[in-house]
Scaffold this motif. Structure first.
Motif, mmCIF file in Angstrom:
data_model
loop_
_atom_site.group_PDB
_atom_site.id
_atom_site.type_symbol
_atom_site.label_atom_id
_atom_site.label_comp_id
_atom_site.label_asym_id
_atom_site.label_seq_id
_atom_site.Cartn_x
_atom_site.Cartn_y
_atom_site.Cartn_z
ATOM 1 N N ALA A 90 0.832 -1.201 0.000
ATOM 2 C CA ALA A 90 0.000 0.000 0.000
ATOM 3 C C ALA A 90 0.864 1.247 0.000
ATOM 4 C CB ALA A 90 -0.926 -0.005 1.209
ATOM 5 N N LEU A 91 1.940 1.212 0.779
ATOM 6 C CA LEU A 91 2.835 2.360 0.827
ATOM 7 C C LEU A 91 3.482 2.606 -0.529
ATOM 8 C CD1 LEU A 91 3.723 4.363 3.021
ATOM 9 C CD2 LEU A 91 5.770 2.972 3.332
ATOM 10 N N GLU A 92 3.837 1.538 -1.218
ATOM 11 C CA GLU A 92 4.445 1.691 -2.542
ATOM 12 C C GLU A 92 3.443 2.280 -3.535
ATOM 13 O OE1 GLU A 92 7.237 2.022 -5.284
ATOM 14 O OE2 GLU A 92 7.580 1.455 -3.186
ATOM 15 N N ARG A 93 2.174 1.908 -3.398
ATOM 16 C CA ARG A 93 1.152 2.503 -4.270
ATOM 17 C C ARG A 93 1.048 4.004 -4.043
ATOM 18 N NH1 ARG A 93 -4.133 -0.629 -3.053
ATOM 19 N NH2 ARG A 93 -4.995 0.967 -4.449
ATOM 20 N N ALA A 94 1.168 4.418 -2.779
ATOM 21 C CA ALA A 94 1.149 5.855 -2.493
ATOM 22 C C ALA A 94 2.367 6.543 -3.108
ATOM 23 C CB ALA A 94 1.101 6.088 -0.988
ATOM 24 N N SER A 99 -3.847 8.083 -3.998
ATOM 25 C CA SER A 99 -4.407 8.470 -2.706
ATOM 26 C C SER A 99 -5.240 7.299 -2.200
ATOM 27 C CB SER A 99 -5.268 9.726 -2.846
ATOM 28 O OG SER A 99 -4.471 10.832 -3.239
ATOM 29 N N LEU A 100 -4.971 6.831 -0.999
ATOM 30 C CA LEU A 100 -5.561 5.588 -0.510
ATOM 31 C C LEU A 100 -6.282 5.794 0.808
ATOM 32 C CD1 LEU A 100 -2.421 3.340 -1.122
ATOM 33 C CD2 LEU A 100 -4.408 3.548 -2.610
ATOM 34 N N VAL A 101 -7.343 4.996 1.020
ATOM 35 C CA VAL A 101 -8.064 4.960 2.290
ATOM 36 C C VAL A 101 -8.258 3.500 2.678
ATOM 37 C CG1 VAL A 101 -10.145 5.615 3.545
ATOM 38 C CG2 VAL A 101 -9.310 7.070 1.687
ATOM 39 N N PHE A 102 -7.936 3.161 3.926
ATOM 40 C CA PHE A 102 -8.134 1.812 4.438
ATOM 41 C C PHE A 102 -8.990 1.892 5.698
ATOM 42 C CE2 PHE A 102 -4.168 1.705 2.077
ATOM 43 C CZ PHE A 102 -4.354 0.591 1.281
ATOM 44 N N PRO A 103 -10.304 1.642 5.574
ATOM 45 C CA PRO A 103 -11.199 1.770 6.735
ATOM 46 C C PRO A 103 -10.964 0.677 7.771
ATOM 47 C CG PRO A 103 -12.402 1.808 4.632
ATOM 48 C CD PRO A 103 -11.031 1.326 4.343
ATOM 49 N N ARG A 119 -7.792 0.269 16.062
ATOM 50 C CA ARG A 119 -8.247 0.369 14.676
ATOM 51 C C ARG A 119 -8.417 1.837 14.286
ATOM 52 N NH1 ARG A 119 -9.589 -4.218 12.056
ATOM 53 N NH2 ARG A 119 -9.577 -6.101 13.343
ATOM 54 N N PHE A 120 -8.078 2.110 13.036
ATOM 55 C CA PHE A 120 -8.165 3.458 12.495
ATOM 56 C C PHE A 120 -8.636 3.394 11.049
ATOM 57 C CE2 PHE A 120 -4.677 3.249 15.521
ATOM 58 C CZ PHE A 120 -4.909 4.329 16.351
ATOM 59 N N ASP A 121 -9.222 4.492 10.579
ATOM 60 C CA ASP A 121 -9.341 4.713 9.152
ATOM 61 C C ASP A 121 -8.041 5.386 8.722
ATOM 62 O OD1 ASP A 121 -11.857 3.667 9.228
ATOM 63 O OD2 ASP A 121 -12.911 5.552 8.856
ATOM 64 N N LEU A 122 -7.263 4.700 7.877
ATOM 65 C CA LEU A 122 -5.951 5.201 7.469
ATOM 66 C C LEU A 122 -6.054 5.919 6.131
ATOM 67 C CD1 LEU A 122 -3.537 2.232 8.268
ATOM 68 C CD2 LEU A 122 -3.966 4.279 9.625
ATOM 69 N N TYR A 123 -5.471 7.098 6.054
ATOM 70 C CA TYR A 123 -5.465 7.895 4.827
ATOM 71 C C TYR A 123 -4.013 8.134 4.414
ATOM 72 C CZ TYR A 123 -10.239 8.894 6.335
ATOM 73 O OH TYR A 123 -11.553 8.784 6.750
ATOM 74 N N TYR A 124 -3.718 7.856 3.143
ATOM 75 C CA TYR A 124 -2.389 8.113 2.595
ATOM 76 C C TYR A 124 -2.523 9.075 1.419
ATOM 77 C CZ TYR A 124 -0.905 4.113 5.375
ATOM 78 O OH TYR A 124 -0.646 3.259 6.420
ATOM 79 N N THR A 125 -1.835 10.206 1.514
ATOM 80 C CA THR A 125 -1.908 11.236 0.483
ATOM 81 C C THR A 125 -0.513 11.518 -0.066
ATOM 82 O OG1 THR A 125 -3.771 12.266 1.642
ATOM 83 C CG2 THR A 125 -2.651 13.584 -0.044
ATOM 84 N N PRO A 126 -0.282 11.298 -1.365
ATOM 85 C CA PRO A 126 1.022 11.624 -1.942
ATOM 86 C C PRO A 126 1.280 13.131 -1.900
ATOM 87 C CG PRO A 126 -0.232 10.161 -3.386
ATOM 88 C CD PRO A 126 -1.183 10.661 -2.342
ATOM 89 N N LEU A 127 2.505 13.516 -1.603
ATOM 90 C CA LEU A 127 2.915 14.920 -1.575
ATOM 91 C C LEU A 127 3.768 15.171 -2.811
ATOM 92 C CD1 LEU A 127 3.911 15.052 2.205
ATOM 93 C CD2 LEU A 127 1.739 15.769 1.172
ATOM 94 N N ARG A 128 3.324 16.068 -3.681
ATOM 95 C CA ARG A 128 3.953 16.256 -4.988
ATOM 96 C C ARG A 128 4.639 17.608 -5.082
ATOM 97 N NH1 ARG A 128 1.367 12.454 -8.390
ATOM 98 N NH2 ARG A 128 -0.601 11.643 -7.543
ATOM 99 N N ASP A 129 5.618 17.671 -5.980
ATOM 100 C CA ASP A 129 6.214 18.957 -6.303
ATOM 101 C C ASP A 129 5.448 19.595 -7.449
ATOM 102 O OD1 ASP A 129 6.986 17.629 -8.605
ATOM 103 O OD2 ASP A 129 9.116 17.521 -8.074
ATOM 104 N N GLY A 130 5.926 20.720 -7.936
ATOM 105 C CA GLY A 130 5.213 21.428 -8.986
ATOM 106 C C GLY A 130 5.130 20.678 -10.297
ATOM 107 N N GLU A 131 5.979 19.687 -10.494
ATOM 108 C CA GLU A 131 5.958 18.897 -11.722
ATOM 109 C C GLU A 131 5.200 17.583 -11.562
ATOM 110 O OE1 GLU A 131 10.022 18.422 -12.786
ATOM 111 O OE2 GLU A 131 10.299 20.539 -13.332
ATOM 112 N N GLY A 132 4.623 17.355 -10.388
ATOM 113 C CA GLY A 132 3.817 16.161 -10.168
ATOM 114 C C GLY A 132 4.566 14.972 -9.595
ATOM 115 N N SER A 133 5.872 15.108 -9.364
ATOM 116 C CA SER A 133 6.629 13.998 -8.787
ATOM 117 C C SER A 133 6.292 13.860 -7.303
ATOM 118 C CB SER A 133 8.134 14.242 -8.943
ATOM 119 O OG SER A 133 8.486 14.313 -10.311
#
Length: 270
Positions: A90-94, A99-103, A119-133
């Motif tokens: 899952a981390l590699e997908r991020a 953007s991932l959610v695991f309820p 237990r948690f609802d886990l949210y993973y949000t990629p942080l990008r630079d101005g070029e999308g990396s």
């Protein structure tokens, strides 16, 4: 889960000199904004910055996990926090930009007084630079939703049949983290013995096994225990289920936890 009260905070209120990220004056805008958001979040939150695995976290996460609040960032220790380690795929997908959610995900929290599962609802949000990396990942741990809590209360008895021992270990740990009771076998012959010894709700088997195939194992098992639910791990899931003479689900390799959980949620408890 109750988060401690927090005042408005910013990166400049912390001493970052002992951390791997250095003074905020030299940070990219992406890191500065993400850290300000994290510090002001009432929910436990972490930032994983760069492939060097620099971790920053807020006071709520520190209180939850028993970490010291100073300094608020540094290289991840040898034993990674469970928010990162519970599912490397899952981390590699991020990292790849999803953007991932695991309820309702169960995490093992390591503290000075021992280990506790929450237990948690886990949210993973990629942080990008101005070029999308993707430069990093923001993870937020929210209280489990009502639907996730209800799902988490479902405990299925599962037998996993997989001859690749590394893959077997990973899927068993993932299923146990979801709250299920799991046994494992490396071949169909051993699986047949275990099916005789204990009642299972689910047979989760690879198709290609040494000796008796996963399909033949499932066919024999369903003939003997008609209420047993079968899930195949297959490289060609759609074609496989169309050719079977008994009911089964199939999940295509490589699969992820969301796909598997969706199938498990449909299985009635016996």
């Amino acid at each position: 889960m109750t988060a401690p009260a927090m005042n408005s905070l910013s990166t400049l209120e912390y001493d970052w000199s002992r951390t791997d990220v250095g003074h905020p004056d030299g940070w990219p805008v992406t890191l500065r904004v993400a850290t300000d958001l994290m510090l002001n979040s009432p929910l436990p939150a972490l930032v994983l910055w760069g492939r060097r695995q620099v971790m920053l976290f807020n006071a709520s996460y520190a209180a939850l996990s028993g970490l010291p609040t100073q300094p608020p960032g540094g290289r991840i220790p040898a034993m990674q926090p469970s928010a990162w380690s519970w599912n490397p795929a899952a981390l590699e997908r991020a990292w790849q930009g999803e953007s991932l959610v695991f309820p309702g995900q169960a995490l093992q929290l390591w503290r000075a007084d021992g280990v506790s599962e929450q237990r948690f609802d886990l949210y993973y949000t990629p942080l990008r630079d101005g070029e999308g990396s993707v430069l990093g990942i923001l993870s937020t741990l929210g209280p489990p939703s009502a639907a996730a809590a209800a799902s988490a209360a479902r405990t299925l008895r599962m037998l996993v049949v997989e001859d690749n021992l590394d893959a077997q270990y990973l899927v068993c740990e993932m299923l146990r983290a979801l709250g299920h009771e799991v046994d494992a076998a490396a071949d169909a012959e051993r699986a047949q013995q275990q099916l005789e010894e204990r009642r299972y709700d689910v047979l989760f088997t690879d198709v290609s096994l040494p000796g008796i195939s996963g399909v033949e194992l499932a066919r024999r098992a369903v003939a003997r225990w008609p209420r047993l639910h079968v899930i195949f791990a297959s490289g060609y899931s759609g074609t496989l289920t169309q050719q079977l003479d008994f009911p089964a689900d199939a999940i295509q390799k490589p699969y992820d936890i969301e796909q598997l959980q969706a199938i498990l949620d449909r299985i009635p408890l016996s």
